[in-house]
Scaffold this motif. Structure first.
Motif, short mmCIF file in Angstrom:
data_model
loop_
_atom_site.label_atom_id
_atom_site.label_comp_id
_atom_site.label_asym_id
_atom_site.label_seq_id
_atom_site.Cartn_x
_atom_site.Cartn_y
_atom_site.Cartn_z
N LEU A 91 0.88 -1.16 0.00
CA LEU A 91 0.00 0.00 0.00
C LEU A 91 0.92 1.21 0.00
CD1 LEU A 91 -2.65 1.56 0.35
CD2 LEU A 91 -2.45 1.15 2.81
N THR A 123 3.02 -1.44 4.15
CA THR A 123 2.60 -0.08 3.87
C THR A 123 3.81 0.82 3.67
OG1 THR A 123 2.46 0.45 6.23
CG2 THR A 123 0.43 -0.30 5.16
N TRP A 136 -1.15 3.78 8.72
CA TRP A 136 -0.28 2.91 7.94
C TRP A 136 0.38 1.87 8.84
CZ3 TRP A 136 -2.96 5.27 4.86
CH2 TRP A 136 -2.72 5.40 3.51
N TYR A 147 5.87 -1.58 7.99
CA TYR A 147 5.62 -0.17 7.68
C TYR A 147 6.92 0.48 7.26
CZ TYR A 147 5.34 4.83 8.68
OH TYR A 147 5.43 6.20 8.60
#
Length: 178
Positions: A91, A123, A136, A147
């Protein structure tokens, strides 16, 4: 990123191991923009995927939050994930989700569905728009991923994958051939 993706793909295909790389993308914007989601189904044709990437432009908006919930739900529920394959999603965005859209499947529910389907969600936060980092980090945690943060000026990213040893070998080979 695009040229590196092509070089790594070529190198991975030259390894003496049977596997198929497939690439897909779900783009999302916001209600009222040209589209809310636009999906590019998985393909092993990296040239076709690269052509699709070249057409992507950031535009639209107006407010900060975007329809992340809808984009993530499409990625998990409507993309043709192969059974038994390693499933890794990234993402990559700069804005937090709208949490006030009634009909959206909210990201915690989608992260649970992804975990049940063995889809790892990493993310990558681009920039530092307020309200994004915590979401996130939560998505990465719930999505069993990692992350990462990239500043607006760009920075390096390190991602953990099931293929780390092979990717390290490919990276070393790429370094030797430069």
């Amino acid at each position: 990123i695009k040229s590196t993706l092509l070089a790594v793909t070529d190198k991975l295909r030259s390894l003496e191991r049977e596997f198929t790389l497939r690439y897909g993308a779900v783009l999302y914007r916001d209600i009222g923009d040209v589209y809310v989601t636009s999906e590019h189904q998985f393909t092993a044709d990296i040239a076709a995927f690269d052509e699709a990437l070249k057409k992507i432009e950031a535009s639209g908006g107006g407010d900060g939050p975007e329809s992340l919930n809808q984009g993530l739900a499409v990625a998990v529920d409507r993309m043709a994930w192969r059974p038994g394959a390693a499933r890794v999603a990234f993402l990559i965005a700069d804005a937090p989700p709208h949490m006030d859209y009634q009909d959206d499947v909210k990201y915690p529910q989608t992260c649970s569905a992804a975990a049940e389907r063995a889809i790892v969600i990493n993310t990558v936060q681009c920039g530092s728009m307020g309200g994004t980092r915590g979401v996130w980090q939560e998505i990465a945690t719930k999505g069993l991923g990692d992350y990462f943060h990239v500043s607006q000026s760009g920075s390096a990213i390190i991602a953990a994958t099931p293929f780390d040893k092979e990717l390290a070998a490919v990276s070393a080979e790429l370094d030797r051939t430069r």
